[in-house]
Write a protein that holds these residues in place. Structure first.
Motif, PDB file in Angstrom:
ATOM      1  N   UNK A 104       0.853  -1.193   0.000  1.00 47.44           N
ATOM      2  CA  UNK A 104       0.000   0.000   0.000  1.00 47.44           C
ATOM      3  C   UNK A 104       0.884   1.237   0.000  1.00 47.44           C
ATOM      4  N   UNK A 105       0.807   2.019  -1.078  1.00 45.44           N
ATOM      5  CA  UNK A 105       1.512   3.297  -1.164  1.00 45.44           C
ATOM      6  C   UNK A 105       0.613   4.396  -0.609  1.00 45.44           C
ATOM      7  N   UNK A 106       1.181   5.262   0.229  1.00 48.93           N
ATOM      8  CA  UNK A 106       0.416   6.357   0.806  1.00 48.93           C
ATOM      9  C   UNK A 106       1.147   7.680   0.581  1.00 48.93           C
ATOM     10  N   UNK A 107       0.376   8.755   0.483  1.00 47.40           N
ATOM     11  CA  UNK A 107       0.940  10.100   0.307  1.00 47.40           C
ATOM     12  C   UNK A 107       0.481  10.968   1.481  1.00 47.40           C
ATOM     13  N   UNK A 108       1.420  11.455   2.274  1.00 43.58           N
ATOM     14  CA  UNK A 108       1.109  12.239   3.475  1.00 43.58           C
ATOM     15  C   UNK A 108       1.587  13.678   3.319  1.00 43.58           C
ATOM     16  N   UNK A 109       0.863  14.583   3.954  1.00 42.86           N
ATOM     17  CA  UNK A 109       1.402  15.916   4.175  1.00 42.86           C
ATOM     18  C   UNK A 109       2.468  15.808   5.259  1.00 42.86           C
ATOM     19  N   UNK A 133       3.959  -1.378   3.546  1.00 41.93           N
ATOM     20  CA  UNK A 133       3.553   0.011   3.314  1.00 41.93           C
ATOM     21  C   UNK A 133       4.752   0.867   2.921  1.00 41.93           C
ATOM     22  N   UNK A 134       4.473   1.926   2.186  1.00 40.12           N
ATOM     23  CA  UNK A 134       5.454   2.972   1.948  1.00 40.12           C
ATOM     24  C   UNK A 134       4.715   4.302   1.935  1.00 40.12           C
ATOM     25  N   UNK A 135       5.409   5.344   2.353  1.00 39.44           N
ATOM     26  CA  UNK A 135       4.790   6.665   2.455  1.00 39.44           C
ATOM     27  C   UNK A 135       5.695   7.717   1.816  1.00 39.44           C
ATOM     28  N   UNK A 136       5.105   8.555   0.988  1.00 38.56           N
ATOM     29  CA  UNK A 136       5.789   9.717   0.443  1.00 38.56           C
ATOM     30  C   UNK A 136       5.273  10.955   1.171  1.00 38.56           C
ATOM     31  N   UNK A 137       6.183  11.761   1.703  1.00 41.57           N
ATOM     32  CA  UNK A 137       5.810  12.969   2.440  1.00 41.57           C
ATOM     33  C   UNK A 137       6.090  14.181   1.562  1.00 41.57           C
ATOM     34  N   UNK A 138       5.080  15.015   1.370  1.00 41.86           N
ATOM     35  CA  UNK A 138       5.223  16.172   0.486  1.00 41.86           C
ATOM     36  C   UNK A 138       4.205  17.227   0.891  1.00 41.86           C
ATOM     37  N   UNK A 139       3.996  18.200   0.039  1.00 41.88           N
ATOM     38  CA  UNK A 139       2.952  19.189   0.286  1.00 41.88           C
ATOM     39  C   UNK A 139       1.585  18.547   0.091  1.00 41.88           C
ATOM     40  N   UNK A 140       0.545  19.173   0.620  1.00 39.29           N
ATOM     41  CA  UNK A 140      -0.809  18.640   0.461  1.00 39.29           C
ATOM     42  C   UNK A 140      -1.202  18.579  -1.012  1.00 39.29           C
ATOM     43  N   UNK A 141      -0.797  19.583  -1.785  1.00 37.71           N
ATOM     44  CA  UNK A 141      -1.115  19.591  -3.210  1.00 37.71           C
ATOM     45  C   UNK A 141      -0.473  18.426  -3.942  1.00 37.71           C
ATOM     46  N   UNK A 154      -3.873   6.055  -1.248  1.00 40.79           N
ATOM     47  CA  UNK A 154      -4.616   7.000  -0.412  1.00 40.79           C
ATOM     48  C   UNK A 154      -3.677   8.102   0.032  1.00 40.79           C
ATOM     49  N   UNK A 155      -4.269   9.199   0.473  1.00 41.03           N
ATOM     50  CA  UNK A 155      -3.491  10.316   0.977  1.00 41.03           C
ATOM     51  C   UNK A 155      -4.055  10.805   2.294  1.00 41.03           C
ATOM     52  N   UNK A 156      -3.214  11.451   3.086  1.00 42.02           N
ATOM     53  CA  UNK A 156      -3.642  12.075   4.332  1.00 42.02           C
ATOM     54  C   UNK A 156      -3.056  13.477   4.349  1.00 42.02           C
ATOM     55  N   UNK A 234       6.627  28.128   3.947  1.00 36.82           N
ATOM     56  CA  UNK A 234       7.071  26.798   3.550  1.00 36.82           C
ATOM     57  C   UNK A 234       5.874  25.854   3.411  1.00 36.82           C
ATOM     58  N   UNK A 235       6.103  24.724   2.767  1.00 38.24           N
ATOM     59  CA  UNK A 235       5.095  23.663   2.695  1.00 38.24           C
ATOM     60  C   UNK A 235       5.369  22.588   3.730  1.00 38.24           C
ATOM     61  N   UNK A 236       6.541  22.635   4.363  1.00 33.72           N
ATOM     62  CA  UNK A 236       6.964  21.584   5.288  1.00 33.72           C
ATOM     63  C   UNK A 236       6.949  22.101   6.722  1.00 33.72           C
ATOM     64  N   UNK A 237       6.306  21.356   7.609  1.00 38.23           N
ATOM     65  CA  UNK A 237       6.179  21.780   8.999  1.00 38.23           C
ATOM     66  C   UNK A 237       7.540  21.935   9.666  1.00 38.23           C
TER      67      UNK A 237
END
Length: 328
Positions: A104-109, A133-141, A154-156, A234-237
């Motif tokens: 399951x690939x996921x895309x997170x803010x 699982x794997x997660x890519x962390x990026x901007x919400x867009x 899916x994305x969060x 920035x887009x990153x916390x």
């Protein structure tokens, strides 16, 4: 199937479809060549051969122009659907149908912190230990684009604009406070109003605007006439927090996320101490798309857990109340 279609299926080089998909995702033939470790002439030839097979133009391009045609957009959607089917083949071949495996690939803010989600992940892994699982962390867009393009199941993330092709489910709610770091003139001072903050330098997120995902924060700034110079966006916390800590200015951060930084004396909370702005974080999936068994099992279980858990138990920090620090 007609003879023409049968001939097409048997004669087409399926690698051409993979190459075309990478061209679309990378946005240029040169970038696709770099991604696939192929020369630009090889990539151009592959695209030309595919267009000849399909007897249509897939991409309009020149030295300074790149645009996917309507036919190209449709082919890309079909390619992603085919790749999802191929990705699910190992599952279909399993002898033990009671144990689901897959990925399951996921895309997170950036910096998604949700105890409810963490607890769900722990329970789900115990039930389905063969799903990875794997997660890519990026901007919400960027996370939204990944889900839309089937690059993530899916994305969060936060959002201010809900796209028709995506399904949005409120995952959790977080409250933002204003914080400053050591060396800031307001550090370790309990102030009772916004008066001393209104002209001070400000650090924030690019979505901190009335039309952005952090509209509640922007609305509060407008209401309280906080109009200091914006010295960083920035887009990153982590980058927002970094500049606040080193003294560029004060800015908004999720209260529950930075609680350890406050405890360690690296951040100091400013007004508002009660009723801070609330921001919703969504679980996002694509409508009407084919999923693998692993993806379906995960998404269905998470949606069921959300449905069974009241939003008050998915709101952070808990409980709310007077959050003001004592003056040092």
């Amino acid at each position: 199937m007609t003879q023409v279609r049968r001939r097409f299926v048997w004669e087409i080089d399926w690698n051409l479809l993979r190459t075309f998909t990478v061209i679309v995702q990378e946005g240029s033939l040169t970038a696709a060549g770099d991604k696939l470790s192929l020369s630009q002439p090889t990539i151009s030839n592959a695209l030309r051969r595919l267009e000849e097979h399909l007897v249509c133009r897939l991409i309009d391009r020149s030295s300074n122009y790149f645009r996917i045609t309507p036919a190209g957009e449709k082919l890309y959607e079909e390619c992603m659907a085919m790749f999802a089917i191929v990705a699910g083949l190992p599952e279909l071949m399993e002898k033990d149908r009671n144990h689901i495996s897959g990925h399951v690939d996921m895309a997170f803010a950036s910096h998604v912190e949700c105890p409810f989600l963490d607890a769900f992940l722990a329970d789900f892994h115990k039930t389905h230990p063969r799903i990875t699982f794997s997660t890519t962390v990026s901007s919400s867009g960027s996370a939204a684009e990944a889900v839309l393009n089937n690059e993530a199941a899916l994305g969060i993330f936060l959002t201010s604009e809900k796209l028709d092709n995506l399904e949005y489910t409120l995952l959790y709610r977080e409250h933002f406070g204003f914080f400053c770091g050591p060396g800031h003139p307001l550090f370790q001072r309990r102030i009772s109003s916004f008066d001393e903050m209104r002209r001070l330098d400000y650090v924030s997120f690019k979505t901190d605007e009335l039309s952005g995902a952090l509209a509640p924060v922007a609305t509060l700034r407008q209401q309280e006439q906080i109009r200091g110079k914006i010295v960083g966006q920035f887009t990153n916390l982590e980058e927002v927090k970094r500049l606040i800590k080193v003294g560029f200015g004060f800015g908004p951060l999720p209260i529950h996320v930075v609680a350890p930084d406050v405890e360690a004396g690296q951040l100091w909370q400013l007004p508002p101490y009660t009723n801070p702005p609330a921001v919703d974080v969504y679980l996002v999936s694509k409508r009407n798309t084919r999923r693998t068994r692993a993806q379906s099992a995960f998404l269905e279980a998470l949606l069921a857990a959300i449905e069974a858990t009241p939003i008050k138990d998915r709101t952070y920090p808990q409980p709310m109340g007077d959050l003001a620090p004592a003056e040092v």
